[in-house]
Design a protein around this motif. Structure first.
Motif, PDB file in Angstrom:
ATOM      1  N   UNK A 150      53.724  28.414 -48.466  1.00 65.65           N
ATOM      2  CA  UNK A 150      54.083  28.263 -49.874  1.00 65.65           C
ATOM      3  C   UNK A 150      55.533  27.829 -50.009  1.00 65.65           C
ATOM      4  N   UNK A 151      55.830  27.265 -51.175  1.00 72.80           N
ATOM      5  CA  UNK A 151      57.177  26.785 -51.467  1.00 72.80           C
ATOM      6  C   UNK A 151      57.902  27.829 -52.309  1.00 72.80           C
ATOM      7  N   UNK A 152      59.048  28.298 -51.817  1.00 71.35           N
ATOM      8  CA  UNK A 152      59.767  29.372 -52.502  1.00 71.35           C
ATOM      9  C   UNK A 152      60.235  28.946 -53.887  1.00 71.35           C
ATOM     10  N   UNK A 153      60.734  27.710 -54.014  1.00 68.81           N
ATOM     11  CA  UNK A 153      61.220  27.239 -55.312  1.00 68.81           C
ATOM     12  C   UNK A 153      60.109  27.257 -56.355  1.00 68.81           C
ATOM     13  N   UNK A 154      58.924  26.797 -55.967  1.00 67.40           N
ATOM     14  CA  UNK A 154      57.790  26.788 -56.894  1.00 67.40           C
ATOM     15  C   UNK A 154      57.399  28.206 -57.296  1.00 67.40           C
ATOM     16  N   UNK A 155      57.457  29.119 -56.332  1.00 66.14           N
ATOM     17  CA  UNK A 155      57.133  30.520 -56.584  1.00 66.14           C
ATOM     18  C   UNK A 155      58.090  31.116 -57.612  1.00 66.14           C
ATOM     19  N   UNK A 156      59.385  30.869 -57.422  1.00 67.69           N
ATOM     20  CA  UNK A 156      60.394  31.407 -58.331  1.00 67.69           C
ATOM     21  C   UNK A 156      60.297  30.771 -59.716  1.00 67.69           C
ATOM     22  N   UNK A 157      60.028  29.472 -59.752  1.00 60.67           N
ATOM     23  CA  UNK A 157      59.917  28.769 -61.031  1.00 60.67           C
ATOM     24  C   UNK A 157      58.753  29.313 -61.863  1.00 60.67           C
ATOM     25  N   UNK A 158      57.648  29.635 -61.203  1.00 62.41           N
ATOM     26  CA  UNK A 158      56.491  30.156 -61.935  1.00 62.41           C
ATOM     27  C   UNK A 158      56.796  31.532 -62.529  1.00 62.41           C
ATOM     28  N   UNK A 159      57.605  32.328 -61.801  1.00 61.02           N
ATOM     29  CA  UNK A 159      58.018  33.640 -62.318  1.00 61.02           C
ATOM     30  C   UNK A 159      58.887  33.458 -63.558  1.00 61.02           C
ATOM     31  N   UNK A 160      59.832  32.542 -63.472  1.00 58.26           N
ATOM     32  CA  UNK A 160      60.738  32.289 -64.597  1.00 58.26           C
ATOM     33  C   UNK A 160      59.969  31.799 -65.814  1.00 58.26           C
ATOM     34  N   UNK A 161      59.001  30.919 -65.593  1.00 62.24           N
ATOM     35  CA  UNK A 161      58.206  30.384 -66.706  1.00 62.24           C
ATOM     36  C   UNK A 161      57.498  31.496 -67.471  1.00 62.24           C
ATOM     37  N   UNK A 162      57.053  32.534 -66.742  1.00 58.19           N
ATOM     38  CA  UNK A 162      56.293  33.604 -67.375  1.00 58.19           C
ATOM     39  C   UNK A 162      57.165  34.568 -68.178  1.00 58.19           C
ATOM     40  N   UNK A 163      58.466  34.654 -67.845  1.00 60.56           N
ATOM     41  CA  UNK A 163      59.335  35.599 -68.556  1.00 60.56           C
ATOM     42  C   UNK A 163      60.398  34.890 -69.398  1.00 60.56           C
ATOM     43  N   UNK A 164      60.404  33.560 -69.365  1.00 60.53           N
ATOM     44  CA  UNK A 164      61.441  32.800 -70.075  1.00 60.53           C
ATOM     45  C   UNK A 164      61.409  33.073 -71.580  1.00 60.53           C
ATOM     46  N   UNK A 165      60.195  33.132 -72.155  1.00 55.73           N
ATOM     47  CA  UNK A 165      60.075  33.354 -73.592  1.00 55.73           C
ATOM     48  C   UNK A 165      60.655  34.709 -73.990  1.00 55.73           C
ATOM     49  N   UNK A 166      60.404  35.735 -73.160  1.00 54.34           N
ATOM     50  CA  UNK A 166      60.922  37.069 -73.434  1.00 54.34           C
ATOM     51  C   UNK A 166      62.448  37.076 -73.387  1.00 54.34           C
ATOM     52  N   UNK A 167      63.010  36.370 -72.388  1.00 52.23           N
ATOM     53  CA  UNK A 167      64.464  36.285 -72.270  1.00 52.23           C
ATOM     54  C   UNK A 167      65.064  35.542 -73.459  1.00 52.23           C
TER      55      UNK A 167
END
Length: 202
Positions: free
Chosen positions: A114-131
């Protein structure tokens, strides 16, 4: 349940054995009933989680299509709320399934590329609205020594980071939430093809 101990005569030699016995039938039966009940509960959780997860994925898919459709601002807000709520509920269902797997001793970590950058980006996408709702800056910093191409269980990593990041945003009133990835000190370089331990800090 029993225990045996020698007793000694005045000359210091073993003169006999003292044995104490205690009936524990009720304790054993209660333990077996508790284990059986726990197994039934774990099986129920696993079955229900699977049954609920399928329609929830359908709800998520339709909500995602709805968000992408031409909508008025208010309607888009409603659709995004539906999507985020369904996503959160699916996360709860997955946690229940994991819990039942752990209890049943069936939790297995995957080993896939797996690609670490893609993994981290997907996490950010899921919590970005809350932030964004709380006016909190959300940042990711990955040290140059960290390899982006990894082998491991990206699903579990996302799950952990999502929980930590979501809680960080939830309990932060203002400022910034930072996700920082480094190679753990004293470990082999992640640039090599050998195993390396990474430290994820939120």
């Amino acid at each position: 349940r029993w225990a045996a101990h020698p007793w000694y005569n005045p000359s210091g030699k073993v003169g006999g054995i003292v044995m104490v016995a205690d009936r524990i039938n009720e304790l054993v039966e209660a333990r077996e009933k508790a284990l059986a009940a726990s197994l039934v509960k774990s099986q129920f959780l696993a079955n229900m989680s699977h049954e609920i997860r399928t329609p929830m994925n359908g709800v998520l898919g339709m909500a995602q299509l709805l968000v992408q459709a031409p909508l008025e601002p208010k309607q888009r807000d409603y659709a995004q709320t539906i999507y985020r709520s369904a996503e959160h509920l699916l996360g709860v269902i997955n946690d229940l399934l994991d819990f039942s797997k752990i209890e049943a001793g069936e939790m297995r970590l995957e080993k896939t590329d797996f690609d670490l950058d893609s993994c981290l980006e997907s996490v950010v996408e899921m919590v970005a609205a809350l932030a964004e709702e709380k006016g909190i800056e959300l940042s990711i910093v990955v040290d140059s020594s960290v390899s982006r191409k990894l082998v491991g269980d990206s699903g579990r990593l996302k799950q952990i980071l999502l929980n930590l990041t979501g809680n960080a945003i939830k309990f932060t009133e203002g400022g910034q939430v930072l996700v920082h990835v480094t190679v753990k000190l004293g470990e082999r370089s992640a640039r090599s093809r050998q195993a390396a331990k990474l430290l994820f800090s939120v």
